[in-house]
Design a protein around this motif. Sequence first.
Motif, PDB file in Angstrom:
ATOM      1  N   ASP A   8       0.852  -1.181   0.000  1.00 11.48           N
ATOM      2  CA  ASP A   8       0.000   0.000   0.000  1.00 11.48           C
ATOM      3  C   ASP A   8       0.892   1.237   0.000  1.00 11.48           C
ATOM      4  O   ASP A   8       1.885   1.285   0.741  1.00 11.48           O
ATOM      5  CB  ASP A   8      -0.901   0.015   1.236  1.00 11.48           C
ATOM      6  N   SER A  27      -3.209   5.536   0.231  1.00 16.00           N
ATOM      7  CA  SER A  27      -4.096   4.765  -0.647  1.00 16.00           C
ATOM      8  C   SER A  27      -5.490   5.359  -0.780  1.00 16.00           C
ATOM      9  O   SER A  27      -6.128   5.190  -1.823  1.00 16.00           O
ATOM     10  CB  SER A  27      -4.178   3.310  -0.191  1.00 16.00           C
ATOM     11  N   ASP A  28      -6.001   6.056   0.218  1.00 16.92           N
ATOM     12  CA  ASP A  28      -7.351   6.636   0.138  1.00 16.92           C
ATOM     13  C   ASP A  28      -7.346   8.096  -0.302  1.00 16.92           C
ATOM     14  O   ASP A  28      -8.379   8.757  -0.261  1.00 16.92           O
ATOM     15  CB  ASP A  28      -8.048   6.516   1.500  1.00 16.92           C
TER      16      ASP A  28
END
Length: 92
Positions: A8, A27-28
Amino acid sequence: MKHMPGADPELVLLSHRYEEVERIPLSDMTREEINQLVQELGFYRKETPDAPVPEEFQLAPARPLPSLPLPQAPTADSKTPPERDEGEHPDL
């Protein structure tokens, strides 16, 4: 940046001694959010890939280094020597 397949994405901030200071998961986040984050952290963004980096940013950390409290000098009326860590040289 170091790409690691299967991992990630995260931003790893290091101190001037290459010690890990903080990990921020990416990642978000969108590209715009990541760009904003990096700017808020104080990183310099070059106008073009081959543009020089100003001297004041070449070794600049993303965040200021934490300041350590300065040791207090013993007062003139103090009879006890300052405390030292075990193994610390008396001249340090």
